[in-house]
Write an enzyme that holds these catalytic residues in place. Structure first.
Site: not given
Length: 897
Positions: A279, A326
């Protein structure tokens, strides 16, 4: 097949269309005209995906062991219930936030549902395109989006922009009379129109042949839905970090169990120690806080017109080192504009000049010799429709405040443009008598008279000058005649015309893009243009924008096709512009940059871009012009189709990554110090310093709440002055690991001092020393040092010089959590968690020990300013990093010898 055969096969009349009964039957068979969305994971699958996380697995093992001890050793059910609650909370929040971006995309898609005009039962009606079925007769006009794959029945000067499907930049000419070969490529099927393509000129009627996933775009969408994307750099780094921490926890747990069992400690006690250590080691809140950090980034990017579809893409975008963009619509405005004009006998002039009457007349003739038009909406905004070149001419005439003289000239006949003739002719009947013939097209294809020889010589010089500037050159010629030729011989008017002049058009760059590219360059990001346009045009735009600079070159698709992948990988850095490329070339370029270790972002809007979008580290689709297939393949959607938005989003992505590193620094110091104190306590014979419940309270309250607010740290402009993070670079590539180790040691010493005083030292007026008192002090110091540590990770500067105004909730949450920890000890609820009351003297020790790591950190910052100490620190950092690099990575690879 010829038209009649198609109509017979589909059992439809072109005049009447389908009946409602036929539509219903066909819809039952073929379904709705929709692209099938990618299959979404069900709730169970999402839960299982989260349970694969190593940290969750360790906690689940701790839950099982805790329940076993509660049942067989009667140790109580508080610990297993608390640990299980943490696991469930993590699952709920992770799954909830995972679906937010997907819902945003669905909302965007609903906004863009297309409509179309069909003939059904002899009546024209507008319907939702999703209701189309094979056999429906659709009316196609300029500006329409083709709603499904269809065979043309009739067409008039029809052109379709198929760039989204084929990658061809020029609109394809369509002809209903054409009979294509059975194996013809899509670009050669001139009698067909395809889903998602736009009618740029002309009109036509077509019969739907296939709908939904059976269309050409549907087939590509089907291919994409089955492919898997590789993990992002963030996911790989977090996986590696989690595995490393969990291995440390497992090895430490077995080590301590072995020591305990050999020294005679009973098994249940050692199991409790192992659970406590697990833990302590697992950063339970890491996954949740990282998810919240990414979600905050998503929400901020939405405000900047960037829609993130997948959470890890936020951080990946921040690490982007190459943007493959592009040209059309992203770097440029996606609208042709007239930039240069020339009237025979004069000098070239720009579109910004004040036009004379002769120049206005010239522009009016150009606007008359085209098929563009516009509509004005209720807000007075004009929407232009038609071929891009024609629209550019009409827009300039409108901007100059003039229009076509329709009273004097009445349009009578048209000889449409064709790719073979490279010109179009429009004939006007003149009010005063006779006809005006206007022919517009490529200079070499204009039907000029011999008398235009001198003008032609001057025109060629102007033409070459315009072309060198990457302008698309269009010429116009005219003549007047008294009568028209007999029917069937209208082409005879195309002769002996007089040249009027030339215009040069270009798709102009977006005004903000050059600044964005310069900003990206300063941030170490290379911008590369990939376009289907000609090399000359692409080069001119790239030079104008600062993409093509000295030392870089242009590569054409033809040159690329001749190169092997190895050659491309070796030379890809030499090229900044790729022109006349095919869809296959795009994916090769992306992979070549990735092979060079770069994190690549790729923009695109068409179906043909989808494979490259998927291959890139982050695919960016256009929101306005992008196809649904491109959006589905992308990680991010630009709502405004603007390159500058990408650079803005990169800045936000870098902020997300910086915040994640702060969170890792914060949580690891807390968790690693917990491991050290647990191990030291066992070796020293002190027993369990902190129980699993205490550790969970510290990790949830001391780490979790402030950590969540740490994820909201605001953007630091200096982040854009740094180089991008490399693909294979670790979270600890700089001095972060050194800082974590230094503060971990300081925090551990502070806690151990506190426990020792509480357990073994008698203070004046204080309670009797005991293990329980030492545990309580260790609990308080561990929690409070964690809370104070959150202010250390915000900046490399002193905590006193880092303003809190940018993150006021962090201060509020830290103060609140200090109060909560105090309440845990002061009020009777302390007994539930195994805590005890402490005296005022012990409280003073707690606060003094809490400030010890802060003092170490401030002294470290001061010493860093001394050159000698800074040199020593760098030397220590190098030793740490070299040691770390020699350790096994726990990713299935063998450690280096």
């Amino acid at each position: 097949m010829d038209v009649q055969s198609v109509l017979e096969k589909l059992d439809v009349s072109p005049d009447q269309g389908l009946s409602d009964e036929q539509v219903k039957k066909r819809q039952d068979i073929d379904g709705k005209n929709l692209l099938q969305p990618p299959k979404k994971s069900g709730l169970l699958q999402k839960i299982l995906n989260q349970l694969k996380d190593v940290a969750i697995i360790v906690l689940l093992i701790a839950v099982v062991l805790s329940f076993a001890m509660a049942i067989f050793e009667d140790s109580g059910f508080v610990e297993p219930i608390v640990i299980l609650s943490v696991v469930i909370l993590n699952l709920i929040l992770a799954i909830t936030h995972e679906g937010k971006a997907e819902k945003a995309l669905e909302a965007l898609e609903k906004l863009s549902a297309p409509y179309c005009v069909v003939i059904r039962q002899g009546v024209r009606k507008s319907i939702d395109a999703t209701e189309l079925v094979p056999g429906d007769i659709v009316i196609l006009e300029t500006g329409n989006v083709v709603p499904a794959d269809a065979r043309l029945i009739e067409s008039t000067a029809l052109f379709s922009d198929e760039s989204a499907l084929t990658g061809e930049s020029e609109p394809a000419e369509k002809d209903a009379k054409d009979i294509a070969q059975s194996n013809a490529a899509l670009g050669d099927q001139h009698n067909m129109v395809f889903t998602g393509c736009v009618i740029t000129a002309g009109r036509g009627t077509a019969v739907i042949t296939t709908t939904g996933m059976k269309t050409q775009m549907g087939k590509i969408a089907g291919f994409l839905s089955g492919s898997k994307r590789m993990k992002t750099p963030l996911q790989i780094r977090l996986d590696q970090l989690n595995k490393t921490i969990c291995w440390i926890a497992i090895i430490s747990a077995f080590f301590l169990m072995a020591i305990g069992l050999l020294s005679g400690t009973d098994l249940p006690t050692m199991l409790l120690v192992a659970i406590s250590l697990a833990v302590a080691a697992v950063p339970e809140m890491l996954a949740l806080i990282v998810t919240l950090t990414l979600t905050n980034g998503v929400q901020k990017m939405v405000k900047k017109h960037a829609l993130i579809r997948k959470l890890p893409a936020v951080e990946t975008l921040g690490n982007t080192s190459v943007i493959c963009s592009d040209k059309t619509g992203t770097l440029t405005q996606n609208r042709m504009a007239v930039k240069q004009l020339w009237v025979c006998g004069g000098e070239p002039f720009t579109d910004n000049a004040t036009f004379s009457e002769e120049q206005i007349q010239f522009l009016q003739y150009l606007a008359m010799a085209n098929n563009a038009a516009y509509e004005t909406d209720e807000n007075g905004i004009k929407e232009y429709m038609g071929n891009a070149t024609d629209v550019g001419i009409l827009r300039l005439l409108d901007e100059k405040g003039y229009s076509i003289d329709e009273e004097t000239y009445h349009r009578d006949e048209e000889i449409p443009f064709s790719s073979d003739r490279k010109r179009m002719t429009v004939i006007f009947k003149i009010k005063t008598g006779g006809y005006l013939v206007l022919t517009k097209g490529a200079l070499d294809y204009l039907p000029l008279s011999t008398e235009s020889a001198d003008d032609l010589k001057a025109a060629r010089a102007v033409h070459d000058k315009f072309a060198e500037a990457a302008l698309r050159v269009i010429g116009i010629a005219s003549k007047t005649i008294d009568t028209l030729p007999d029917n069937g011989h209208i082409e005879e008017v195309e002769s002996d015309s007089r040249l009027l002049g030339l215009i040069g058009l270009i798709d102009p760059p977006r005004p903000e893009v050059a600044v964005a590219i310069a900003k990206a360059k300063a941030a170490g990001i290379r911008t590369v243009m990939i376009t289907g346009d000609h090399a000359t045009t692409a080069g001119a735009i790239a030079t104008n924008l600062g993409i093509l600079q000295e030392g870089t070159q242009i590569m054409t698709g033809a040159q690329l096709a001749k190169m092997s992948d190895t050659e491309l990988n070796d030379t890809v850095r030499n090229y900044s512009v790729y022109a006349r490329v095919t869809p296959e070339h795009k994916i090769r370029i992306v992979k070549a940059w990735q092979a060079n270790g770069e994190v690549v972002a790729m923009t695109g809007d068409g179906v043909n871009d989808a494979p490259a979008l998927k291959a890139a580290d982050i695919g960016i689709a256009m929101g306005k012009t992008g196809t649904e297939v491109a959006k589905s393949a992308s990680d991010m959607i630009l709502v405004d189709d603007n390159f500058a938005t990408i650079v803005e989003a990169v800045g936000e992505g870098r902020n997300v990554y910086a915040n994640i590193k702060k969170i890792i620094n914060f949580l690891l110091v807390c968790n690693m110090s917990e491991i050290i104190i647990m191990i030291f306590a066992q070796i020293a014979g002190w027993g369990i310093l902190l129980t699993p419940v205490m550790l969970l309270l510290i990790n949830l309250v001391g780490d979790g709440i402030p950590g969540i607010n740490l994820s909201r740290e605001e953007f630091d402009p200096k982040l854009m002055d740094k180089k991008p993070i490399k693909r294979n670079e670790s979270f600890f590539s700089d001095e972060l690991l050194y800082l974590i180790l230094r503060q971990t040691i300081a925090c551990s010493i502070a806690v151990l001092i506190g426990y020792y005083i509480g357990a073994f030292v008698v203070l004046p007026g204080g309670a009797t020393p005991s293990h329980a008192l030492g545990q309580t002090m260790a609990f308080l110091i561990t929690g409070l040092t964690s809370i104070v540590h959150v202010f250390h990770v915000r900046s490399s500067k002193s905590a006193f010089k880092t303003p809190i105004k940018n993150n006021k909730p962090l201060l509020g949450s830290a103060a609140a959590m200090i109060v909560v920890f105090t309440i845990f000890v002061i009020l009777p609820i302390r007994e539930i968690f195994g805590l005890s009351a402490i005296s005022g003297a012990h409280w003073l020790i707690v606060f003094a020990a809490t400030l010890l790591p802060s003092a170490v950190r401030e002294i470290g910052i001061y010493l860093d300013g001394i050159p000698f100490m800074k040199k020593q620190r760098h030397a220590i950092t190098d030793i740490i990093n070299k040691t770390r690099s020699k350790l096994p990575s726990f990713r299935g690879k063998k450690p280096t010898k």
